[in-house]
Design an enzyme around this catalytic site. Structure first.
Site, PDB file in Angstrom:
ATOM      1  N   ASP A  57      19.760 -18.586  81.338  1.00 55.61           N
ATOM      2  CA  ASP A  57      19.395 -18.491  82.744  1.00 55.61           C
ATOM      3  C   ASP A  57      18.535 -19.670  83.204  1.00 55.61           C
ATOM      4  OD1 ASP A  57      20.812 -16.171  83.026  1.00 55.61           O
ATOM      5  OD2 ASP A  57      19.072 -14.841  82.820  1.00 55.61           O
ATOM      6  N   GLU A  63      11.478 -16.254  92.209  1.00 59.71           N
ATOM      7  CA  GLU A  63      10.290 -15.657  92.807  1.00 59.71           C
ATOM      8  C   GLU A  63       9.193 -16.691  93.007  1.00 59.71           C
ATOM      9  OE1 GLU A  63       9.546 -16.213  88.806  1.00 59.71           O
ATOM     10  OE2 GLU A  63      10.860 -14.538  89.289  1.00 59.71           O
TER      11      GLU A  63
END
Length: 254
Positions: free
Chosen positions: A43, A114
């Site tokens: 990721d 985020e």
């Protein structure tokens, strides 16, 4: 889809081995000329590749040669072009983090997963949270707080017991990290176009760092977070295994 594919890979040995194999099978195109970017790794590799796409609309198709690979497809060397032709698109939007430090320095960063604020010392962070110009929490004592996108809601946000957001929900998750007071506050769901301002009480005594994914700014005094719809990012997923389906499956994991 055109055969103009650029392969990129993380530094992991297995990712580098996969890179050599894929280039041998399909050739290599310059990233600037490619129609699609194929990222080989985990990721983190996908996020790094997506960050380079803020300036152009090229889609990214990931294949897992990392650890978790939530944002990746399964790695296989055969039938890549067929997989790309049938792939499903997921469009996500980053968060823009604007910070001001105690020295008056101002910075601007983009986050795909985020924006998080964390205490820098043993002192508990004390934060004020303002949403769309209205103070919603005058004092939150905690280790930190984060604002997550739907794509990032299964990452740090989930570890902090925040909600999982479906792609396309037009929501953001505001999640506290180890809240001390108010002890029972578990966060909030916000509209995607909300403006979140977080001010640090006594930032010299209780220093706080802010991060847009892995881009950190230390000793912040104030942070403003908004969604940037002018920077769409496109990810490709194998048919039947789109990001929205993965997020739904995650909510039923046990």
């Amino acid at each position: 889809m055109s055969n103009k594919v650029a392969f990129v890979a993380s530094a992991r040995p297995e990712a580098q081995q996969a890179l050599r194999a894929m280039i041998a099978n399909y050739g290599q195109c310059d990233e600037a000329d490619a129609d699609v970017i194929v990222a080989l790794g985990g990721d983190g590799c996908m996020l790094d590749t997506l960050r380079r796409r803020f300036a152009d609309p090229r889609p990214v198709y990931g294949m897992n040669q990392g650890t978790i690979g939530f944002l990746m497809n399964d790695y296989r060397e055969d039938k890549l072009m067929e997989r790309l032709d049938r792939a499903e698109r997921a469009v996500i939007y980053p968060l823009r983090m604007k910070t001001r430090t105690i020295d008056g320095d101002v910075s601007d960063n983009l986050a795909i997963n985020e924006v998080s604020l964390l205490r820098q010392s043993s002192q508990t962070a004390k934060l004020q949270i303002t949403i769309d110009g209205r103070v919603r929490m005058s004092s939150l004592s905690c280790d930190g707080v984060l604002v997550a996108t739907p794509a990032g809601s299964t990452a740090y946000n989930l570890s902090a017991h925040g909600p999982i957001l479906p792609i396309g929900a037009n929501l953001l998750a505001l999640t506290p990290i180890s809240p001390f007071r108010p002890r029972r506050w578990r966060g909030a769901l916000l509209r995607h176009n909300a403006t979140v301002q977080i001010d640090v009480h006594t930032p010299t005594l209780r220093p706080v760092a802010a991060s847009a994914d892995n881009q950190e700014v230390r000793h912040v005094e104030s942070v403003t977070i908004t969604e940037d719809r002018n920077k769409p990012l496109v990810m490709l997923f194998d048919e039947g295994h789109a990001l929205e389906e993965r997020i739904l499956q995650e909510q039923f994991a046990h």
